[in-house]
Design a protein around this motif. Sequence first.
Motif, short mmCIF file in Angstrom:
data_model
loop_
_atom_site.label_atom_id
_atom_site.label_comp_id
_atom_site.label_asym_id
_atom_site.label_seq_id
_atom_site.Cartn_x
_atom_site.Cartn_y
_atom_site.Cartn_z
N LEU A 189 12.93 0.76 4.79
CA LEU A 189 13.61 1.87 4.16
C LEU A 189 15.04 1.42 3.91
CD1 LEU A 189 13.54 4.83 3.29
CD2 LEU A 189 14.19 5.46 5.60
N SER A 193 0.20 0.57 -5.29
CA SER A 193 1.28 0.80 -4.32
C SER A 193 1.44 2.27 -3.97
CB SER A 193 2.60 0.23 -4.84
OG SER A 193 3.00 0.88 -6.04
N THR A 233 2.31 9.29 -4.25
CA THR A 233 3.62 9.51 -3.65
C THR A 233 4.51 10.31 -4.58
OG1 THR A 233 3.45 7.43 -2.42
CG2 THR A 233 5.66 8.35 -2.71
N LEU A 276 8.33 0.93 -4.47
CA LEU A 276 7.29 1.00 -3.45
C LEU A 276 6.69 -0.40 -3.37
CD1 LEU A 276 5.54 4.42 -4.24
CD2 LEU A 276 7.60 3.95 -2.88
N ILE A 283 11.02 0.81 -0.35
CA ILE A 283 10.19 1.29 0.75
C ILE A 283 8.99 0.36 0.85
CG2 ILE A 283 8.82 3.18 1.70
CD1 ILE A 283 10.47 5.10 -0.04
N ASP A 284 8.81 -0.27 1.99
CA ASP A 284 7.62 -1.08 2.22
C ASP A 284 6.47 -0.15 2.58
OD1 ASP A 284 9.53 -3.75 3.62
OD2 ASP A 284 8.42 -3.77 1.74
N VAL A 285 5.39 -0.21 1.82
CA VAL A 285 4.31 0.76 1.96
C VAL A 285 3.02 0.16 2.52
CG1 VAL A 285 5.23 2.25 0.15
CG2 VAL A 285 3.61 0.45 -0.46
N ALA A 342 0.88 7.85 1.77
CA ALA A 342 1.69 8.46 0.71
C ALA A 342 2.61 9.54 1.24
CB ALA A 342 0.78 9.01 -0.38
N ALA A 390 5.56 7.86 2.82
CA ALA A 390 6.34 7.25 1.73
C ALA A 390 7.13 8.32 0.98
CB ALA A 390 5.42 6.50 0.77
N ARG A 403 10.18 9.37 3.01
CA ARG A 403 11.25 8.37 2.93
C ARG A 403 11.89 8.37 1.55
NH1 ARG A 403 8.73 3.28 6.46
NH2 ARG A 403 8.40 4.49 8.35
N ALA A 404 11.06 8.51 0.53
CA ALA A 404 11.59 8.53 -0.84
C ALA A 404 12.48 9.75 -1.05
CB ALA A 404 10.44 8.53 -1.83
#
Length: 198
Positions: free
Chosen positions: A7, A30, A35, A119, A166-168, A173, A176, A179-180
């Motif tokens: 993040l 992704s 998401t 993502l 963001i590493d997913v 989702a 994610a 965080r998004a």
Amino acid sequence: RRRLSPLAPRRDCGTPAMSDHVLLIGMMGSGKSTTGRLLAGRLGRVFHDSDTEILSKTGTTVPEIFRRRGEAAFRAEERAVLASALASEVPAVIAVAGGAVLDPDSRRRIRQSGAVIWLRAAPHELARRLPSGVGRPLLEHDPAGTLRLLDARRRPVYCSLANAVIDVDWIGASVAADRAQRLANSLLSGALLSGASA
């Protein structure tokens, strides 16, 4: 290059410009569409997804466009729906098609249109999510190998466009989108770019 955290704000990028759109970029698989829908709901925004809007505009699915008219025709439709979404004055969440970033004009528009969140997923994870390539014309033959090649070409472009990453690989989702949401709020307020974290 320094590895970004799961993040992570991009501290070498400028402030999101011109518009308050939130743009999700990344490879197919992704999770941009899922998401993005969740994020749009949480932010109270409209959501634009390229494949859905191409279908609405043309009455034809992406695989059908590839089969009947070829990839070049699909890319033209992809550019058009992205340009239309980015031109809207209504702040939105936009899931940018994975390959749209390869077009120079689309890259310019993306950079000028808001907060860009990548993502990021490893090719082996994308291959796990898309094992058969069904519904993905580019993955009809050797999905895993094709994903590796596409990722190698696109990854530097995603990196150059992203305000945050963001590493997913290990999250769903919903996480994610959480965080998004934090990143988008901070990016659009300028907080991350002044050193705060989401």
